[in-house]
Design a protein around this motif. Structure first.
Motif, short mmCIF file in Angstrom:
data_model
loop_
_atom_site.label_atom_id
_atom_site.label_comp_id
_atom_site.label_asym_id
_atom_site.label_seq_id
_atom_site.Cartn_x
_atom_site.Cartn_y
_atom_site.Cartn_z
N ASN A 23 24.28 -27.98 18.50
CA ASN A 23 22.95 -27.58 18.05
C ASN A 23 22.22 -28.78 17.49
N ILE A 24 20.92 -28.62 17.23
CA ILE A 24 20.11 -29.70 16.65
C ILE A 24 19.77 -29.32 15.21
N GLU A 25 20.03 -30.23 14.30
CA GLU A 25 19.74 -30.00 12.89
C GLU A 25 18.48 -30.78 12.50
N ASP A 26 17.48 -30.08 11.98
CA ASP A 26 16.22 -30.67 11.51
C ASP A 26 15.51 -31.48 12.58
N GLN A 27 15.78 -31.15 13.85
CA GLN A 27 15.13 -31.82 15.00
C GLN A 27 15.33 -33.34 15.00
N LYS A 28 16.44 -33.81 14.38
CA LYS A 28 16.70 -35.26 14.37
C LYS A 28 18.19 -35.59 14.41
N LEU A 29 19.01 -34.53 14.57
CA LEU A 29 20.46 -34.76 14.55
C LEU A 29 21.14 -33.78 15.50
N ILE A 30 21.86 -34.32 16.50
CA ILE A 30 22.66 -33.45 17.39
C ILE A 30 24.05 -33.33 16.78
N SER A 31 24.49 -32.09 16.59
CA SER A 31 25.83 -31.83 16.03
C SER A 31 26.66 -31.11 17.08
N VAL A 32 27.81 -31.69 17.43
CA VAL A 32 28.71 -31.10 18.44
C VAL A 32 30.02 -30.73 17.75
N LEU A 33 30.38 -29.45 17.83
CA LEU A 33 31.64 -28.97 17.23
C LEU A 33 32.66 -28.77 18.35
N LEU A 34 33.78 -29.45 18.25
CA LEU A 34 34.85 -29.38 19.26
C LEU A 34 36.09 -28.76 18.64
N THR A 35 36.64 -27.75 19.29
CA THR A 35 37.86 -27.09 18.82
C THR A 35 39.06 -27.68 19.55
N LYS A 36 39.97 -28.27 18.80
CA LYS A 36 41.15 -28.91 19.41
C LYS A 36 42.06 -27.88 20.07
N GLN A 37 42.67 -28.28 21.16
CA GLN A 37 43.68 -27.42 21.78
C GLN A 37 44.99 -27.51 21.01
N ASP A 38 45.38 -28.74 20.63
CA ASP A 38 46.56 -28.95 19.79
C ASP A 38 46.08 -29.12 18.36
N GLN A 39 46.30 -28.10 17.55
CA GLN A 39 45.75 -28.10 16.19
C GLN A 39 46.78 -28.56 15.16
N MET A 40 47.74 -29.36 15.61
CA MET A 40 48.74 -29.93 14.70
C MET A 40 48.79 -31.46 14.81
N GLU A 41 47.73 -32.05 15.41
CA GLU A 41 47.73 -33.50 15.61
C GLU A 41 46.38 -34.09 15.23
N TRP A 42 46.43 -35.24 14.55
CA TRP A 42 45.21 -35.97 14.21
C TRP A 42 44.83 -36.87 15.38
N TRP A 43 43.52 -36.91 15.71
CA TRP A 43 43.04 -37.77 16.79
C TRP A 43 42.88 -39.19 16.29
N LYS A 44 43.29 -40.17 17.11
CA LYS A 44 43.09 -41.58 16.77
C LYS A 44 41.67 -42.03 17.11
N CYS A 45 41.04 -41.36 18.06
CA CYS A 45 39.66 -41.66 18.43
C CYS A 45 39.06 -40.40 19.03
N CYS A 46 37.74 -40.35 19.09
CA CYS A 46 37.08 -39.20 19.70
C CYS A 46 37.06 -39.35 21.21
#
Length: 290
Positions: A194-217
């Motif tokens: 979605n777009i917040e205040d018409q100046k910021l794109i926010s993307v929410l991604l749900t991990k498939q493996d929810q027991m691991e930290w990502w080293k990079c996006c």
């Protein structure tokens, strides 16, 4: 004087040995040497005589090989020495500097290359990284990507494609701001933007493996040091049943290890063995090691 005369008498005498070496039959000469040693001494009667003779032959061969090696090295250096001698005997020509070369030259500008980061980077406060064009944060369940855009940008001007292993985000008619492969797979049906205040794109991604930290996006970008990630404090009741069960098991095993007690897996194996032993009383387990 008597002592000196006795010492002179005890001094072993040197016996003359006359023999000629025929290069075509060196063993014949060696046999004569051994016959002479056998007649004039008890050396050949010693138990170690053969071993000592073999050692002497080995040492002689070693000395011969070393002498040949030195000769080869010396021969290989002769052409070089001859060449150097010839060159040193010739007069050296010194080139006169040209008039142009006498003019003062401008200092050369050396472009300094930016130092590359070595190793993983310390994550930001959201356990991700900040870049010029976007930033990302994460927890165990989700990754949030934030992209600043010109003020007044409307949703219809944005293009966003979220696939299982890839993300492409940007403004229509322009080069994508992000276009790459995820560090790990996501659940596309549980992702949105979605777009917040018409100046910021926010993307929410749900991990498939929810027991691991990502080293990079996105693969290819700098990686963070996951050892320095600071997880949010959350209640076990907030987790789904499967994740909660896994976390509780990990916490239990950690406490058991600290106390020097068996983990849940070790306890389960022990119970299985006890059950097997009770079902087979006819078997002798007294000498068995578990």
């Amino acid at each position: 004087m008597a002592i000196i005369s006795e010492m002179q008498e005890e001094k072993p005498s040197l016996l003359p040995f006359n023999a000629s070496l025929d290069p075509s039959n060196p063993l014949g000469f060696l046999e004569k040497v051994l016959d002479f040693i056998g007649k004039e001494s008890d050396f050949l009667l010693k138990d170690t005589a053969e071993k000592e003779i073999a050692s002497a032959v080995t040492a002689a061969k070693k000395r011969l090989r070393e002498a040949e090696k030195k000769k080869e090295q010396k021969d290989s250096l002769k052409p070089l020495e001859k060449k150097l001698k010839e060159e040193s005997s010739q007069p050296m020509e010194v080139e006169k500097p040209k008039k142009e070369s006498l003019k003062p030259t401008e200092p050369m500008e050396v472009e300094e290359k930016p130092k590359e980061e070595e190793g993983p980077i310390v994550p930001n406060k959201g356990n991700g990284l900040d870049f010029e064009t976007y930033s990302w944060t994460q927890n165990l369940q989700e990754v949030t990507v934030t992209i600043p855009v010109p003020s007044g940008t409307k949703p219809r001007s944005v293009t966003c494609e979220i696939k299982k292993n890839r993300l492409k985000v940007g403004i229509k008619g322009q080069e994508p701001i992000i276009d790459g492969e995820f560090f790990n797979a996501v659940k596309p049906d549980d992702c949105f933007w979605n777009i917040e205040d018409q100046k910021l794109i926010s993307v929410l991604l749900t991990k498939q493996d929810q027991m691991e930290w990502w080293k990079c996006c996105v693969k290819g970008e700098p990686e963070i040091d996951t050892q320095k990630v600071e997880p949010e404090s959350s209640k076990l009741s907030d987790l789904d049943p499967e994740t909660r069960s896994t976390v509780e098991k990990m916490m239990f095993d950690q406490r058991q290890k600290q106390m020097g007690l068996p983990t849940s897996d070790e306890m389960e194996k022990k119970d299985m063995m006890k059950k097997f032993m009770s079902q087979h009383p006819e078997m002798d387990f007294s000498n068995a090691k578990f």
